[in-house]
Design an enzyme around this catalytic site. Structure first.
Site, PDB file in Angstrom:
ATOM      1  N   ALA A  58      -4.551  10.074  -1.682  1.00  0.00           N
ATOM      2  CA  ALA A  58      -4.374  11.361  -2.067  1.00  0.00           C
ATOM      3  C   ALA A  58      -3.370  12.297  -1.223  1.00  0.00           C
ATOM      4  O   ALA A  58      -3.509  12.121   0.165  1.00  0.00           O
ATOM      5  CB  ALA A  58      -5.540  12.251  -2.090  1.00  0.00           C
ATOM      6  N   ILE A  84      -4.919   9.553   3.176  1.00  0.00           N
ATOM      7  CA  ILE A  84      -4.232  10.981   3.202  1.00  0.00           C
ATOM      8  C   ILE A  84      -2.809  10.747   3.187  1.00  0.00           C
ATOM      9  O   ILE A  84      -2.297  10.122   4.341  1.00  0.00           O
ATOM     10  CB  ILE A  84      -4.538  12.128   4.197  1.00  0.00           C
ATOM     11  CG1 ILE A  84      -6.297  12.121   4.216  1.00  0.00           C
ATOM     12  CG2 ILE A  84      -3.716  13.339   4.100  1.00  0.00           C
ATOM     13  CD1 ILE A  84      -6.594  12.678   2.878  1.00  0.00           C
ATOM     14  N   LYS A  85      -2.111  11.134   2.162  1.00  0.00           N
ATOM     15  CA  LYS A  85      -0.484  10.940   2.224  1.00  0.00           C
ATOM     16  C   LYS A  85       0.200  12.092   2.839  1.00  0.00           C
ATOM     17  O   LYS A  85      -0.078  13.264   2.182  1.00  0.00           O
ATOM     18  CB  LYS A  85      -0.016  10.530   0.893  1.00  0.00           C
ATOM     19  CG  LYS A  85      -0.484   9.207   0.311  1.00  0.00           C
ATOM     20  CD  LYS A  85      -0.117   9.019  -0.924  1.00  0.00           C
ATOM     21  CE  LYS A  85       1.337   9.008  -1.444  1.00  0.00           C
ATOM     22  NZ  LYS A  85       1.875   8.676  -2.903  1.00  0.00           N
ATOM     23  N   ILE A  86       0.976  11.944   3.909  1.00  0.00           N
ATOM     24  CA  ILE A  86       1.513  12.762   4.649  1.00  0.00           C
ATOM     25  C   ILE A  86       3.167  12.692   4.652  1.00  0.00           C
ATOM     26  O   ILE A  86       3.620  11.604   4.781  1.00  0.00           O
ATOM     27  CB  ILE A  86       1.020  13.302   5.923  1.00  0.00           C
ATOM     28  CG1 ILE A  86      -0.554  13.429   5.820  1.00  0.00           C
ATOM     29  CG2 ILE A  86       1.937  14.164   6.699  1.00  0.00           C
ATOM     30  CD1 ILE A  86      -1.028  13.738   7.048  1.00  0.00           C
TER      31      ILE A  86
END
Length: 217
Positions: A58, A84-86
């Site tokens: 996400a 977590i996609k950053i």
């Protein structure tokens, strides 16, 4: 190399999950927008399908480290398998570094160079996501980037995994696997293409035709 599906479409996720080949589900704001769903609701729906069997990626939408970290902590509460996609940028690296050691795993996305991948890995990203297809689209060779990152990570014993994103067809997947990628995130259409071969189709049709002539009890 593990196969992830790049979609938020529930029907597509269910079908590929039932095939037994799925290692994860990746999403981004563009993918969620196509489904017309509230972001958090879409992510929750995906976790209900794959349970503990797959990772779910996400993406944050903040452009500053403080906001990215805050979003990451909220998204991670949805399910233990949330990654977590950053985005790859200065603020993104700050967020990745701050989340390192918290138990929240991160993917640095929108990677287009080996230098970016190296910085992301050293900041503490669990995964880096080079966009192979988008480089090919502008006349660059995305496969060279995958090979370069894999070589650098192997040479320096970097444990960060390589997720090949923006794949366009079955040969992208095979080439990425041969280049040393750990994961390919693949559109539903391409996964279906990977299932098929004209000789398989023809062979099955011949088997069924021949079966009709076999004496039955």
């Amino acid at each position: 190399m593990k196969i992830f599906i790049d979609t938020a479409n529930v029907k597509e996720i269910k079908e590929v999950y039932e095939m037994g080949v799925l290692g994860g589900v990746t999403t981004n704001p563009s993918i969620i927008a196509k489904e017309g769903k509230v972001f958090e609701d879409a992510v929750k729906e995906i976790t209900e399908i794959v349970g503990n069997d797959c990772l779910i990626f996400a993406e944050v939408i903040s452009l500053e480290a403080d906001g990215m970290v805050k979003e990451a902590k909220e998204l991670s509460k949805i399910h233990p398998n949330i990654i977590i996609k950053i985005p790859m940028c200065k603020e993104g690296l700050k967020a990745v570094s701050r989340l390192k050691g918290t138990g929240i795993k991160t993917t640095c996305t929108l990677v287009f160079s080996a230098a970016q991948a190296l910085l992301a890995a050293r900041a503490g990203a669990s995964y880096v996501a080079p966009f192979m297809g988008r480089l090919d689209d502008i006349g660059s060779d995305g496969l060279i980037l995958i090979s370069d990152i894999a070589d650098i990570f192997a040479m320096h014993d970097i444990k960060t995994e390589i997720i090949v994103a923006s794949t366009r067809g079955p040969m992208h997947i095979i080439d990425a696997a041969k280049a040393g990628a750990d994961i390919a995130t693949v559109p539903y259409k391409v996964i279906m293409q990977m299932c098929e071969h004209p000789l398989t189709t023809n062979g099955l049709a011949k088997f069924m035709k021949d079966w009709e002539s076999v004496p039955k009890k």
